[in-house]
Motif scaffolding. Structure first.
Motif, PDB file in Angstrom:
ATOM      1  N   GLU A  50      64.204  36.800   2.970  1.00  0.00           N
ATOM      2  CA  GLU A  50      64.858  38.100   2.790  1.00  0.00           C
ATOM      3  C   GLU A  50      65.784  38.061   1.569  1.00  0.00           C
ATOM      4  N   THR A  51      65.331  38.637   0.471  1.00  0.00           N
ATOM      5  CA  THR A  51      66.099  38.669  -0.777  1.00  0.00           C
ATOM      6  C   THR A  51      65.929  40.030  -1.449  1.00  0.00           C
TER       7      THR A  51
ATOM      8  N   THR B  66      62.206  40.434  -2.462  1.00  0.00           N
ATOM      9  CA  THR B  66      61.257  40.902  -1.454  1.00  0.00           C
ATOM     10  C   THR B  66      61.525  42.361  -1.103  1.00  0.00           C
ATOM     11  N   ALA B  67      62.793  42.774  -1.149  1.00  0.00           N
ATOM     12  CA  ALA B  67      63.117  44.183  -0.913  1.00  0.00           C
ATOM     13  C   ALA B  67      62.510  45.055  -2.004  1.00  0.00           C
TER      14      ALA B  67
ATOM     15  N   PHE C  69      61.548  48.348   4.120  1.00  0.00           N
ATOM     16  CA  PHE C  69      61.808  46.904   4.114  1.00  0.00           C
ATOM     17  C   PHE C  69      61.984  46.362   5.528  1.00  0.00           C
ATOM     18  N   GLU C  70      62.633  47.124   6.384  1.00  0.00           N
ATOM     19  CA  GLU C  70      62.816  46.676   7.772  1.00  0.00           C
ATOM     20  C   GLU C  70      61.470  46.545   8.474  1.00  0.00           C
TER      21      GLU C  70
ATOM     22  N   LYS D 125      59.785  43.364   7.151  1.00  0.00           N
ATOM     23  CA  LYS D 125      60.359  42.158   7.750  1.00  0.00           C
ATOM     24  C   LYS D 125      59.865  41.972   9.186  1.00  0.00           C
TER      25      LYS D 125
ATOM     26  N   VAL E 223      62.010  36.065   9.833  1.00  0.00           N
ATOM     27  CA  VAL E 223      61.822  35.816   8.408  1.00  0.00           C
ATOM     28  C   VAL E 223      62.888  34.818   7.953  1.00  0.00           C
TER      29      VAL E 223
ATOM     30  N   GLN F  99      65.842  33.101   5.461  1.00  0.00           N
ATOM     31  CA  GLN F  99      67.037  33.493   4.725  1.00  0.00           C
ATOM     32  C   GLN F  99      67.230  32.535   3.546  1.00  0.00           C
TER      33      GLN F  99
END
Length: 252
Positions: free
Chosen positions: A187-188, A191-192, A202-203, A206, A218, A220
């Motif tokens: 999650e960065t 990726t967003a 994005f949610e 994920k 996912v 971190q």
């Protein structure tokens, strides 16, 4: 650490995985050079490290430019100390299907990932050889195994693995190890941005990714930072030429 404070360089250290790695290495006791294209973008990472009692330096450099790399590494050696830990994390994406991918999209990704890692490693390795100690950690990706819309990125990340194994063979006799970390879904901001580009919430992205990952979540940036911390450590001296998939499950 009981030994004299060592100096680490983290490229792409302004945000995301790079920032997490820089903070973790600083917490481990390293003086950390936070390198990114825009020096001012590194300030937040440096401030966080210093606020926690660590030592850090913001350095602006284009890792794909030979002169810029030489200047950056010389500055780090002068202001922080001879660098003996290098995290080659700087990277970009220019995703597209092959028939839509421009030569510029291909060249840009190759330049930052492969040329950048080559130039940084070549500039830093002499300090490692002199110290008879060195740790090189290159960021690969599960995309090295192939990923739709990422012919350039996948090729670059696979190339990082071959580069890593060759460094391990060439530099091992000098007390230098080289390993690669291949993250899965982390999650960065990157990726967003990918989610936004393909028009997916994005949610939701994920959630869908987590459903396919054996550990059920996912990743971190800290997951990568903790792995880098081990590979950079004194205790990892017999681990070299390896690709560690940090992806919440097995990868072939």
């Amino acid at each position: 650490m009981t030994q004299e404070r060592r100096t680490a360089i983290v490229t792409g250290g302004a945000r995301g995985i790079g920032a997490a790695v820089a903070k973790k290495l600083a917490a481990d006791g390293y003086a950390v050079a936070v390198v990114d294209l825009d020096e001012s973008a590194c300030v937040a990472t440096v401030d966080a490290i210093e606020a926690a009692g660590g030592s850090a330096l913001a350095v602006g450099a284009n890792v794909a430019d030979e002169a810029s790399v030489a200047d950056a590494v010389e500055r780090v050696a002068t202001e922080l100390g001879a660098p003996t830990v290098l995290i080659n994390n700087a990277g970009i994406t220019r995703d597209n299907l092959l028939f839509k991918m421009s030569v510029e999209d291909w060249d840009s990704v190759m330049s930052v990932h492969l040329r950048g890692s080559f130039l940084m490693t070549r500039a830093v390795q002499k300090y490692m050889v002199d110290a008879k100690f060195g740790r090189i950690v290159n960021l690969s990706s599960v995309s090295a195994l192939g990923n739709r819309g990422q012919a350039n990125y996948s090729a670059a990340k696979a190339g990082m693995q071959g580069f890593t194994k060759t460094l391990a063979i060439e530099l091992g006799r000098y007390g230098v190890t080289a390993n690669a970390i291949a993250p899965g879904f982390i999650e960065t901001e990157m990726t967003a941005a990918t989610a936004a580009r393909v028009g997916v919430d994005f949610e939701d992205m994920k959630k869908a990714a987590a459903a396919e990952i054996p550990v059920g979540r996912v990743g971190q940036p800290e997951d990568i930072a903790n792995t880098a911390s081990f590979l950079a450590s004194e205790g990892a001296g017999f681990v070299s030429g390896q690709v560690v998939y940090v992806a919440g499950g097995p990868r072939d």
